[in-house]
Design an enzyme around this catalytic site. Structure first.
Site, mmCIF file in Angstrom:
data_model
loop_
_atom_site.group_PDB
_atom_site.id
_atom_site.type_symbol
_atom_site.label_atom_id
_atom_site.label_comp_id
_atom_site.label_asym_id
_atom_site.label_seq_id
_atom_site.Cartn_x
_atom_site.Cartn_y
_atom_site.Cartn_z
ATOM 1 C CB ALA A 1 -12.678 4.418 0.658
ATOM 2 C CG ASP B 1 -5.756 5.355 -3.595
ATOM 3 O OD1 ASP B 1 -6.704 5.318 -2.797
ATOM 4 O OD2 ASP B 1 -4.816 4.535 -3.573
ATOM 5 C CB CYS C 1 -8.494 -25.603 17.153
ATOM 6 S SG CYS C 1 -8.771 -23.835 16.933
ATOM 7 C CG ASP D 1 -2.057 0.965 1.128
ATOM 8 O OD1 ASP D 1 -2.190 1.621 0.066
ATOM 9 O OD2 ASP D 1 -2.814 1.104 2.108
ATOM 10 C CB CYS E 1 -6.462 -24.970 12.628
ATOM 11 S SG CYS E 1 -6.395 -24.062 14.197
#
Length: 583
Positions: free
Chosen positions: A196, A130, A284, A95, A281
């Site tokens: 946004a 932007d 867990c 970003d 997982c």
């Protein structure tokens, strides 16, 4: 890396709804989309990038502005490059500081400076600076912000030497989103994030999110991947992919872990509320909720973050499997029941029929299951009803279908009418030797449009031992085969010739250039870069006619892209050719 060395490729491999499984290649590194990029904060790594890579995350996103503003990180990034800085070999997207701009109102860098910095540190995908306009901003502000964003896009286009995001802004004004998408589509960029939207996600304004995404997608070129900035909760993945989103990113896995929150595909739970983990997982399956609660905060946060990442990855894989099976709408329907606002967004999405229908495959591997009232508004159902109404004008004998109502009797073998399940069973009316040709002609009208039945006048139809039609011939030459799995017609060359003669140009045509012509004639597949025009009415998995620019028939095959996609895409297969005129 110089401009000449830059490589970016994107092609579609499978599809359902407006969703797609794609192959994305950036500078020789390949990932499959839909994909999510975990956000990596270079100052605070709860899970190391190398561990993310081992978990199967082949793309991550970090913030180039944070690196730029920190003298130590900046010097190290310039010296080592972004991949060595993060100790990560996969695709690194960055970003630009736009998120900080939205949160804090200003950043201390120019558009040119951040783009040049991204280039210098060797990122794989950059982002120009932007201006993100939050939801509900005054229209004048949205227009002024968008004007600056587009000016910066033009500057970025001139100086970029790396694949780059061009973010679509416009607040909640759908016309501005559509306008931004059209302008940016005409420029030299690779990926289009929709920006946004985090405030919409955080406040569960999913219905408005649908309008923002669809308006952006309508304005965009269909050959460019679309990234939903800041979307990382698995509850939204199925709906977003059905809209046409290819990429996601989020720091949610870490932010939720810091707050002792535990992700599930249906929502978020607090660790102190759990007695059992509904997951298998590595975290867990090893620890109980009580054991996790008793751990030191730092270790607990790290383990919760790993769990959250596994759930995110699992849901992305579930979405991709649903696409492969033609079951994405069923998954969307199921996930929408998790929250009333998500359910409202699902219903809103189904109102965008004209957008969705263009990308909805004409046939699917799975039968249509009436799983809810909303499923009766899925694009595949609405299109089938519309086409059946058209066929009824010529074939007036009808039967009652428990899901679709009155349909032409001779479409009773055809997808989705025969391949469907509802509360009541549908009994297929098998043809007789006397009326079997009517079935073929009705299917042709349904599949190829008005007057297509003329191509099968006088044909003979062979019935299988099951009583179902199979081969359609004329004077011993095969015109078509009735596919057993969906009751639609697969054309032979003789059938394609006859259909070509009765359908006006450009109906069901894919027009290829002179380079592709000899290969198509011999039965080789048609790739998108050789398509010069295609009937905009072609839908994915339609049976089509491949012709040259003089409208001479070259081959017949199954479309992989919609007509508009074939014209725009420059990569990947457009038509799987079944038979060429010389094959």
């Amino acid at each position: 890396m110089s401009r000449g060395e830059m490589m970016f490729r994107f092609e579609i491999k499978a599809r359902d709804a407006a969703g797609r499984i794609g192959k994305l290649e950036v500078n020789g590194k390949k990932i499959e989309t839909p994909a999510i990029m975990p956000v990596v904060n270079p100052k605070q790594m709860i899970v190391e990038p190398k561990e993310l890579e081992k978990m199967g995350f082949k793309i991550i996103i970090t913030n180039s502005y944070i690196i730029y503003k920190d003298p130590k990180l900046r010097e190290e990034a310039l010296e080592k490059g972004i991949h060595r800085l993060l100790n990560y070999d996969g695709i690194v997207e960055v970003d630009s500081g736009s998120f900080q701009l939205m949160r804090y109102g200003k950043v201390e860098v120019t558009n040119r400076e951040i783009i040049e910095f991204q280039h210098k540190i060797g990122v794989d995908i950059g982002t120009f600076l932007d201006i993100p306009t939050p939801p509900d901003a005054p229209r004048k502000q949205a227009e002024e912000d968008l004007k600056i964003t587009l000016e910066r896009a033009r500057e970025a286009e001139e100086i970029k030497g790396i694949p780059m995001n061009a973010t679509i802004q416009g607040s909640t004004y759908t016309d501005l989103r559509r306008y931004a998408a059209r302008v940016l589509s005409g420029m030299n960029f690779e990926i289009h994030p929709i920006g946004a939207v985090v405030p919409l996600l955080e406040s569960y304004r999913f219905r408005e999110l649908v309008d923002v995404v669809i308006s952006s997608k309508i304005g965009l070129r269909p050959d460019r991947p679309v990234h939903l900035f800041g979307a990382g909760h698995p509850i939204i993945f199925a709906l977003a992919v059905a809209m046409g989103i290819d990429l996601f990113d989020s720091a949610s896995y870490a932010l939720y872990a810091k707050d002792d929150r535990y992700l599930t595909p249906q929502g978020t739970k607090r660790l102190d509320e759990l007695e059992y983990f509904p997951c298998s997982c590595p975290v867990c399956s090893r620890y109980s909720p009580q054991e996790l609660r008793e751990m030191p905060k730092e270790e607990r946060t790290r383990l919760l973050a790993i769990h959250n990442l596994w759930v995110i990855r699992e849901e992305i894989e579930r979405v991709k499997q649903a696409i492969k099976e033609g079951e994405l709408w069923r998954l969307v329907d199921e996930r929408a029941r998790a929250h009333p606002k998500l359910y409202a967004a699902y219903r809103r999405l189904l109102e965008h029929y004209s957008y969705l229908e263009e990308f909805e495959p004409i046939t699917k591997k799975s039968a249509f299951f009436k799983v809810s009232q909303e499923s009766l508004n899925w694009p595949i159902v609405r299109r089938a009803r519309e086409r059946a109404e058209r066929v009824k004008e010529k074939f007036k004998e009808t039967i009652k279908h428990p899901i679709f109502g009155e349909i032409p009797k001779y479409l009773s073998l055809t997808y989705p009418f025969a391949q469907s399940e509802g509360e009541e069973d549908f009994e297929i009316v098998k043809p007789t030797k006397e009326n079997v040709l009517n079935y073929i002609k009705a299917i042709a009208e349904y599949q190829f449009g008005e007057n297509a039945s003329k191509a099968f006048e006088g044909a003979q139809v062979e019935l299988a031992r099951t009583g179902m039609p199979r081969q359609v011939k004329l004077n011993g030459k095969r015109l078509a085969t009735v596919r057993a799995d969906d009751g639609l017609l697969t054309l032979g060359i003789e059938g394609a010739k006859r259909l070509h003669s009765v359908l006006p140009y450009p109906r069901m045509r894919v027009v290829v250039n002179t380079d592709a012509e000899p290969f198509a004639r011999k039965g080789k597949d048609v790739f998108a870069k050789f398509v010069v025009f295609a009937d905009p009415g072609i839908r994915p998995y339609d049976e089509v006619l491949i012709v040259n620019e003089r409208d001479e028939l070259l081959a017949t095959g199954q479309a992989f892209l919609s007509g508009r996609e074939m014209i725009v895409f420059q990569m990947g297969r457009a038509v799987k050719v079944r038979k060429g005129v010389e094959g």
